[in-house]
Write a protein that holds these residues in place. Structure first.
Motif, PDB file in Angstrom:
ATOM      1  N   GLY A 164       0.802  -1.227   0.000  1.00  0.00           N
ATOM      2  CA  GLY A 164       0.000   0.000   0.000  1.00  0.00           C
ATOM      3  C   GLY A 164       0.830   1.270   0.000  1.00  0.00           C
ATOM      4  O   GLY A 164       0.280   2.377   0.079  1.00  0.00           O
ATOM      5  N   LYS A 165       2.166   1.140  -0.127  1.00  0.00           N
ATOM      6  CA  LYS A 165       2.991   2.367  -0.021  1.00  0.00           C
ATOM      7  C   LYS A 165       3.015   3.195  -1.302  1.00  0.00           C
ATOM      8  O   LYS A 165       3.441   4.341  -1.279  1.00  0.00           O
ATOM      9  N   TYR A 166       2.571   2.615  -2.413  1.00  0.00           N
ATOM     10  CA  TYR A 166       2.523   3.376  -3.662  1.00  0.00           C
ATOM     11  C   TYR A 166       1.114   3.948  -3.828  1.00  0.00           C
ATOM     12  O   TYR A 166       0.156   3.207  -4.031  1.00  0.00           O
ATOM     13  N   LEU A 167       0.993   5.244  -3.699  1.00  0.00           N
ATOM     14  CA  LEU A 167      -0.324   5.874  -3.748  1.00  0.00           C
ATOM     15  C   LEU A 167      -0.604   6.373  -5.162  1.00  0.00           C
ATOM     16  O   LEU A 167       0.290   6.942  -5.806  1.00  0.00           O
ATOM     17  N   PRO A 168      -1.831   6.158  -5.654  1.00  0.00           N
ATOM     18  CA  PRO A 168      -2.130   6.579  -7.019  1.00  0.00           C
ATOM     19  C   PRO A 168      -1.903   8.079  -7.198  1.00  0.00           C
ATOM     20  O   PRO A 168      -2.267   8.865  -6.323  1.00  0.00           O
ATOM     21  N   GLY A 169      -1.258   8.423  -8.290  1.00  0.00           N
ATOM     22  CA  GLY A 169      -1.058   9.833  -8.620  1.00  0.00           C
ATOM     23  C   GLY A 169       0.046  10.512  -7.832  1.00  0.00           C
ATOM     24  O   GLY A 169       0.261  11.703  -7.958  1.00  0.00           O
ATOM     25  N   GLN A 170       0.754   9.753  -6.989  1.00  0.00           N
ATOM     26  CA  GLN A 170       1.835  10.378  -6.201  1.00  0.00           C
ATOM     27  C   GLN A 170       3.172   9.715  -6.519  1.00  0.00           C
ATOM     28  O   GLN A 170       3.200   8.535  -6.888  1.00  0.00           O
ATOM     29  N   PRO A 171       4.276  10.443  -6.336  1.00  0.00           N
ATOM     30  CA  PRO A 171       5.577   9.837  -6.632  1.00  0.00           C
ATOM     31  C   PRO A 171       5.860   8.671  -5.686  1.00  0.00           C
ATOM     32  O   PRO A 171       5.411   8.672  -4.537  1.00  0.00           O
ATOM     33  N   ALA A 172       6.589   7.692  -6.181  1.00  0.00           N
ATOM     34  CA  ALA A 172       6.951   6.528  -5.357  1.00  0.00           C
ATOM     35  C   ALA A 172       7.871   6.976  -4.225  1.00  0.00           C
ATOM     36  O   ALA A 172       8.694   7.882  -4.410  1.00  0.00           O
ATOM     37  N   PRO A 173       7.748   6.368  -3.031  1.00  0.00           N
ATOM     38  CA  PRO A 173       8.628   6.765  -1.922  1.00  0.00           C
ATOM     39  C   PRO A 173      10.110   6.548  -2.252  1.00  0.00           C
ATOM     40  O   PRO A 173      10.456   5.568  -2.918  1.00  0.00           O
ATOM     41  N   LEU A 189       3.135  -3.296 -12.631  1.00  0.00           N
ATOM     42  CA  LEU A 189       2.183  -3.359 -11.512  1.00  0.00           C
ATOM     43  C   LEU A 189       1.801  -1.970 -11.011  1.00  0.00           C
ATOM     44  O   LEU A 189       0.959  -1.825 -10.132  1.00  0.00           O
ATOM     45  N   MET A 190       2.458  -0.958 -11.563  1.00  0.00           N
ATOM     46  CA  MET A 190       2.301   0.398 -11.021  1.00  0.00           C
ATOM     47  C   MET A 190       1.225   1.202 -11.756  1.00  0.00           C
ATOM     48  O   MET A 190       1.277   2.420 -11.802  1.00  0.00           O
ATOM     49  N   GLU A 191       0.251   0.504 -12.354  1.00  0.00           N
ATOM     50  CA  GLU A 191      -0.790   1.232 -13.080  1.00  0.00           C
ATOM     51  C   GLU A 191      -1.822   1.790 -12.104  1.00  0.00           C
ATOM     52  O   GLU A 191      -2.108   1.159 -11.083  1.00  0.00           O
ATOM     53  N   GLU A 192      -2.361   2.939 -12.484  1.00  0.00           N
ATOM     54  CA  GLU A 192      -3.313   3.662 -11.613  1.00  0.00           C
ATOM     55  C   GLU A 192      -4.474   2.779 -11.104  1.00  0.00           C
ATOM     56  O   GLU A 192      -4.742   2.765  -9.901  1.00  0.00           O
ATOM     57  N   PRO A 193      -5.158   2.003 -11.981  1.00  0.00           N
ATOM     58  CA  PRO A 193      -6.288   1.200 -11.475  1.00  0.00           C
ATOM     59  C   PRO A 193      -5.845   0.172 -10.429  1.00  0.00           C
ATOM     60  O   PRO A 193      -6.570  -0.103  -9.471  1.00  0.00           O
ATOM     61  N   VAL A 194      -4.632  -0.369 -10.577  1.00  0.00           N
ATOM     62  CA  VAL A 194      -4.123  -1.349  -9.608  1.00  0.00           C
ATOM     63  C   VAL A 194      -3.864  -0.652  -8.277  1.00  0.00           C
ATOM     64  O   VAL A 194      -4.311  -1.107  -7.212  1.00  0.00           O
ATOM     65  N   LEU A 195      -3.168   0.482  -8.332  1.00  0.00           N
ATOM     66  CA  LEU A 195      -2.832   1.196  -7.091  1.00  0.00           C
ATOM     67  C   LEU A 195      -4.101   1.682  -6.377  1.00  0.00           C
ATOM     68  O   LEU A 195      -4.169   1.654  -5.141  1.00  0.00           O
ATOM     69  N   THR A 196      -5.096   2.068  -7.140  1.00  0.00           N
ATOM     70  CA  THR A 196      -6.365   2.515  -6.539  1.00  0.00           C
ATOM     71  C   THR A 196      -7.063   1.341  -5.856  1.00  0.00           C
ATOM     72  O   THR A 196      -7.532   1.457  -4.718  1.00  0.00           O
ATOM     73  N   ALA A 197      -7.117   0.200  -6.535  1.00  0.00           N
ATOM     74  CA  ALA A 197      -7.790  -0.976  -5.958  1.00  0.00           C
ATOM     75  C   ALA A 197      -7.051  -1.438  -4.696  1.00  0.00           C
ATOM     76  O   ALA A 197      -7.683  -1.797  -3.691  1.00  0.00           O
ATOM     77  N   VAL A 198      -5.732  -1.401  -4.730  1.00  0.00           N
ATOM     78  CA  VAL A 198      -4.941  -1.867  -3.576  1.00  0.00           C
ATOM     79  C   VAL A 198      -5.268  -1.040  -2.326  1.00  0.00           C
ATOM     80  O   VAL A 198      -5.349  -1.585  -1.217  1.00  0.00           O
ATOM     81  N   GLN A 199      -5.502   0.253  -2.521  1.00  0.00           N
ATOM     82  CA  GLN A 199      -5.818   1.098  -1.346  1.00  0.00           C
ATOM     83  C   GLN A 199      -7.118   0.650  -0.653  1.00  0.00           C
ATOM     84  O   GLN A 199      -7.310   0.897   0.535  1.00  0.00           O
ATOM     85  N   LYS A 200      -7.972  -0.049  -1.392  1.00  0.00           N
ATOM     86  CA  LYS A 200      -9.234  -0.531  -0.793  1.00  0.00           C
ATOM     87  C   LYS A 200      -8.984  -1.696   0.175  1.00  0.00           C
ATOM     88  O   LYS A 200      -9.896  -2.135   0.876  1.00  0.00           O
ATOM     89  N   LEU A 201      -7.751  -2.216   0.189  1.00  0.00           N
ATOM     90  CA  LEU A 201      -7.427  -3.300   1.131  1.00  0.00           C
ATOM     91  C   LEU A 201      -7.093  -2.747   2.521  1.00  0.00           C
ATOM     92  O   LEU A 201      -7.073  -3.492   3.498  1.00  0.00           O
ATOM     93  N   ARG A 202      -6.813  -1.442   2.574  1.00  0.00           N
ATOM     94  CA  ARG A 202      -6.349  -0.876   3.853  1.00  0.00           C
ATOM     95  C   ARG A 202      -7.362  -1.094   4.985  1.00  0.00           C
ATOM     96  O   ARG A 202      -6.992  -1.588   6.061  1.00  0.00           O
ATOM     97  N   PRO A 203      -8.676  -0.792   4.768  1.00  0.00           N
ATOM     98  CA  PRO A 203      -9.622  -1.023   5.883  1.00  0.00           C
ATOM     99  C   PRO A 203      -9.730  -2.497   6.278  1.00  0.00           C
ATOM    100  O   PRO A 203      -9.985  -2.799   7.442  1.00  0.00           O
ATOM    101  N   ILE A 204      -9.509  -3.383   5.313  1.00  0.00           N
ATOM    102  CA  ILE A 204      -9.598  -4.825   5.632  1.00  0.00           C
ATOM    103  C   ILE A 204      -8.424  -5.208   6.537  1.00  0.00           C
ATOM    104  O   ILE A 204      -8.586  -5.918   7.538  1.00  0.00           O
ATOM    105  N   ALA A 205      -7.238  -4.717   6.200  1.00  0.00           N
ATOM    106  CA  ALA A 205      -6.060  -4.985   7.037  1.00  0.00           C
ATOM    107  C   ALA A 205      -6.262  -4.371   8.428  1.00  0.00           C
ATOM    108  O   ALA A 205      -6.003  -5.025   9.453  1.00  0.00           O
ATOM    109  N   ASP A 206      -6.777  -3.141   8.461  1.00  0.00           N
ATOM    110  CA  ASP A 206      -6.999  -2.451   9.747  1.00  0.00           C
ATOM    111  C   ASP A 206      -7.948  -3.264  10.636  1.00  0.00           C
ATOM    112  O   ASP A 206      -7.713  -3.434  11.822  1.00  0.00           O
TER     113      ASP A 206
END
Ligand code: NDP
Length: 323
Positions: free
Chosen positions: A215-224, A242-259
């Motif tokens: 989850g460290k790669y945020l859509p539309g933002q530079p890589a850390p 793997l760094m395509e916008e739709p992938v990075l956006t979908a991955v962020q939806k996993l954050r609440p599940i992990a939390d």
């Protein structure tokens, strides 16, 4: 750390295994590589995966040096053969008897070891008769230079043919090493069912999709800074698909599940692959020791069915299922 059997063999390996592709001998300096190996050992990781071709032989050298002095019986060392190391002569690629016999000697010399626990065909060789490859592997096992034989990214048909010949030659293929993660599920349709029939288990690579599922790669933002996506020595190229916008956006939806489960996203990704009963180990990479300390906490985690279903919904159509 929990330990799982490799295929139907008696060899136990740590379910979280440390791999050094793109890091040792390339992205990270030797002192960091050694610190990562130390952190892995401290966390109970006993299984280490490398390949002759990683950093053109340097990854095996760095790993061997970092493990020098460790009790050999307490380690499981995996390496691979297929691609050339150094010169690219006509016999420096593939799974001919010549390349396998020369390959194992080169790997042992770079690792400074007398044997490896698992010697793997890094890919399938369409140009060499399978009988020749399997016979060469049988001879490597008989010579004591490798204790077990595995393959990497073989399809169901190749696994069936290879295992039949291996049995005739007096050994078994114990493992396959495919790419597998919540984002990359190509092996589910045919490779896993065939492997279960054949007594082969999976040691899966890029379980964190090279860091993307952390989850460290945020859509539309530079890589850390310091991440693989910024690694000009090679990492950046490999992670780019793997760094395509739709992938990075979908991955962020996993954050609440992990939390909800009290996990980091990296841990959720590793626990997800370990949930599959045909997976013997998640082959996890790390560019610094703190990542290893975080990642090993995924061991022994069971993701409830409700959250497994929620992961499928979150990732939706970005999951790759066909080769
Ligand atoms: P991962 O999916 O585990 O990615 C590892 C990378 O993710 C690390 O190098 C690091 O990169 C980043 N990372 C690790 N932990 C964390 C964390 N907690 N938080 C954020 N980022 C993290 O696997 P790899 O792609 O590295 O592959 C693992 C191993 O699989 C390889 O070393 C190799 O042994 C094997 N492999 C086999 C192949 C085959 O053909 N058989 C092909 C490829 C790999 P960074 O910090 O730089 O962002």
């Amino acid at each position: 750390m929990d330990y799982r059997f490799l295929g139907t063999s008696g060899l136990k390996i740590s379910e979280i295994t440390y791999g050094n592709w793109l890091t040792h001998g390339s992205q990270v300096e030797s002192d960091i590589a050694t610190a990562c190996v130390r952190a892995a050992l401290d966390a109970g990781i006993t299984t280490f995966d490398t390949a002759d071709v990683y950093a053109n032989g340097a990854a095996e050298e760095v790993l061997g040096a970092a493990l020098a002095g460790e009790r050999r019986e307490s380690l499981e060392i995996f390496t691979k053969v297929f691609w050339p190391v150094g010169p690219k002569g006509p016999n420096d690629t593939g799974l001919s008897r010549k390349h396998i016999m020369e390959g194992i000697d080169g790997s042992l010399s770079r690792l400074q070891m007398d044997y490896v626990d698992l010697y793997q065909a890094h890919r399938y060789d369409h140009q060499t008769p399978l009988e020749e490859t399997i016979q060469a592997f049988a001879d490597v096992v008989r010579s004591g230079k490798a204790l077990y034989i595995g393959v990497s990214e073989w399809n169901a048909e190749q696994l069936r043919a290879g295992q039949a010949l291996a049995k005739q030659a007096g050994f078994s293929i114990v493992s396959n090493q495919p790419q597998y993660s919540a984002l990359w599920r190509v092996i589910e349709a045919a490779v896993i069912p065939a492997s279960k029939e054949l007594g082969i288990s999976q040691i899966v690579w890029s379980p964190m999709a090279q860091g993307v599922l952390s989850g460290k790669y945020l859509p539309g933002q530079p890589a850390p800074a310091g991440s693989r996506a910024t690694d000009e020595k090679g990492g950046k190229n490999f992670i780019s698909r793997l760094m395509e916008e739709p992938v990075l956006t979908a991955v962020q939806k996993l954050r609440p599940i992990a939390d909800e489960l009290g996990l980091k996203m990296s841990q959720l990704a590793i626990a997800w692959v370990l949930q599959n009963d045909n997976v013997s180990a998640a082959l996890v990479g790390a560019s610094r020791p703190e990542q290893i300390a975080e990642n090993v906490k995924a061991g022994g985690v069971r993701i409830p069915a409700e959250q497994m279903a929620a992961i499928d919904v979150a990732l939706g159509t970005v999951v790759v299922r066909d080769p």
